[in-house]
Design an enzyme around this catalytic site. Structure first.
Site, PDB file in Angstrom:
ATOM      1  N   LYS A  31      72.375  28.225 -58.933  1.00  0.00           N
ATOM      2  CA  LYS A  31      72.970  29.046 -59.992  1.00  0.00           C
ATOM      3  C   LYS A  31      74.269  29.695 -59.531  1.00  0.00           C
ATOM      4  O   LYS A  31      75.237  29.780 -60.298  1.00  0.00           O
ATOM      5  CB  LYS A  31      71.983  30.125 -60.447  1.00  0.00           C
ATOM      6  CG  LYS A  31      70.854  29.587 -61.302  1.00  0.00           C
ATOM      7  CD  LYS A  31      70.102  30.740 -61.939  1.00  0.00           C
ATOM      8  CE  LYS A  31      69.032  30.237 -62.885  1.00  0.00           C
ATOM      9  NZ  LYS A  31      68.393  31.321 -63.625  1.00  0.00           N
ATOM     10  N   ASP A  32      74.289  30.173 -58.285  1.00  0.00           N
ATOM     11  CA  ASP A  32      75.504  30.823 -57.775  1.00  0.00           C
ATOM     12  C   ASP A  32      76.661  29.828 -57.704  1.00  0.00           C
ATOM     13  O   ASP A  32      77.809  30.170 -58.025  1.00  0.00           O
ATOM     14  CB  ASP A  32      75.240  31.427 -56.383  1.00  0.00           C
ATOM     15  CG  ASP A  32      74.345  32.656 -56.457  1.00  0.00           C
ATOM     16  OD1 ASP A  32      74.054  33.117 -57.585  1.00  0.00           O
ATOM     17  OD2 ASP A  32      73.923  33.148 -55.392  1.00  0.00           O
ATOM     18  N   ARG A  35      66.176   5.070 -82.170  1.00  0.00           N
ATOM     19  CA  ARG A  35      66.162   6.317 -82.940  1.00  0.00           C
ATOM     20  C   ARG A  35      67.386   7.195 -82.672  1.00  0.00           C
ATOM     21  O   ARG A  35      67.432   8.331 -83.071  1.00  0.00           O
ATOM     22  CB  ARG A  35      64.892   7.108 -82.634  1.00  0.00           C
ATOM     23  CG  ARG A  35      63.631   6.339 -82.927  1.00  0.00           C
ATOM     24  CD  ARG A  35      62.413   7.128 -82.525  1.00  0.00           C
ATOM     25  NE  ARG A  35      62.317   8.385 -83.237  1.00  0.00           N
ATOM     26  CZ  ARG A  35      62.342   9.582 -82.663  1.00  0.00           C
ATOM     27  NH1 ARG A  35      62.471   9.696 -81.376  1.00  0.00           N
ATOM     28  NH2 ARG A  35      62.225  10.669 -83.378  1.00  0.00           N
ATOM     29  N   GLU A  85      71.421  26.285 -65.437  1.00  0.00           N
ATOM     30  CA  GLU A  85      70.534  27.459 -65.435  1.00  0.00           C
ATOM     31  C   GLU A  85      69.209  27.140 -66.133  1.00  0.00           C
ATOM     32  O   GLU A  85      68.144  27.547 -65.668  1.00  0.00           O
ATOM     33  CB  GLU A  85      71.221  28.633 -66.147  1.00  0.00           C
ATOM     34  CG  GLU A  85      72.268  29.333 -65.306  1.00  0.00           C
ATOM     35  CD  GLU A  85      73.031  30.409 -66.088  1.00  0.00           C
ATOM     36  OE1 GLU A  85      73.936  30.986 -65.488  1.00  0.00           O
ATOM     37  OE2 GLU A  85      72.718  30.640 -67.263  1.00  0.00           O
ATOM     38  N   GLU A 113      81.290  26.101 -68.535  1.00  0.00           N
ATOM     39  CA  GLU A 113      80.266  27.096 -68.904  1.00  0.00           C
ATOM     40  C   GLU A 113      79.038  26.398 -69.485  1.00  0.00           C
ATOM     41  O   GLU A 113      77.899  26.804 -69.226  1.00  0.00           O
ATOM     42  CB  GLU A 113      80.855  28.094 -69.918  1.00  0.00           C
ATOM     43  CG  GLU A 113      79.929  29.243 -70.281  1.00  0.00           C
ATOM     44  CD  GLU A 113      79.643  30.197 -69.125  1.00  0.00           C
ATOM     45  OE1 GLU A 113      80.596  30.589 -68.443  1.00  0.00           O
ATOM     46  OE2 GLU A 113      78.454  30.505 -68.893  1.00  0.00           O
TER      47      GLU A 113
END
Ligand SMILES: Nc1ncnc2c1ncn2[C@@H]1O[C@H](COP(=O)(O)OP(=O)(O)OP(=O)(O)O)[C@@H](O)[C@H]1O
Length: 161
Positions: free
Chosen positions: A129-130, A42, A111, A104
């Site tokens: 995250k940091d 698919r 995140e 980014e």
């Protein structure tokens, strides 16, 4: 841990056919499970590009920093034409234009995963995250240095002649 989702507050496996038809899973309820991946049935190259573009648009819509990166990229291209920079400088600018939004995007992806697995406060979630934000910061600083090296000499030459 089984992959699952929380449509309507329920947790059901992402391969559940009912889940595929529910909102929030792409316009066609598109979700890949392990069976789909094994069969390759698919998922065309067009699907793969569509998912990649969808990810870029998601990051652009939801991340303020992504908008800043794109604005900086547009400015860099305009300056490149106005100052008639050489091909090597264009190559350096192109790498920066691709690299910063790419990192980014990875930051946004990380995140999302952290929020999925750790909605509440957790030290490891904070570190993850940091660190991702730190990676974006490093790329942005590097790109700023490249921009100074590429654009300042021809800008001074233009305005001081
Ligand atoms: N689950 C969590 N546990 C602990 N700290 C967290 C958690 N979620 C976020 N934080 C802290 O809040 C900061 C901002 O996280 P958030 O998810 O709001 O990212 P953001 O504002 O989109 O950041 P960025 O500007 O890097 O994209 C993180 O760098 C981290 O220090």
């Amino acid at each position: 841990m089984n992959a699952s989702n929380a449509v309507g507050g329920e947790n059901r496996p992402v391969g559940d056919p009912e889940v595929r038809d529910e909102p929030g899973f792409g316009e066609e309820g598109f979700v890949r499970n392990e069976a789909d991946k094994a069969s390759h049935s698919r998922f065309s190259l067009v699907n793969a590009f569509a998912c990649a573009i969808s990810g870029l648009l998601y990051a652009l819509k939801t991340q303020r920093n992504m908008k800043i990166h794109v604005a900086a990229a547009v400015l860099a291209v305009i300056l490149g034409f106005v100052l008639a920079i050489d091909p090597l400088s264009w190559a350096a600018v192109a790498v920066c234009i691709a690299l910063v939004p790419a990192v980014e995007c990875v930051n946004t992806a990380l995140e999302s995963v952290v929020d999925l697995v750790s909605p509440g406060y957790a030290d490891l979630a904070k570190h993850a995250k940091d660190c991702a934000a730190g990676a974006v910061l490093l790329c942005a600083i590097g790109s700023l240095i490249v921009a100074c090296a590429v654009f300042l000499p021809p800008a001074f030459a233009l305005f001081c002649q």
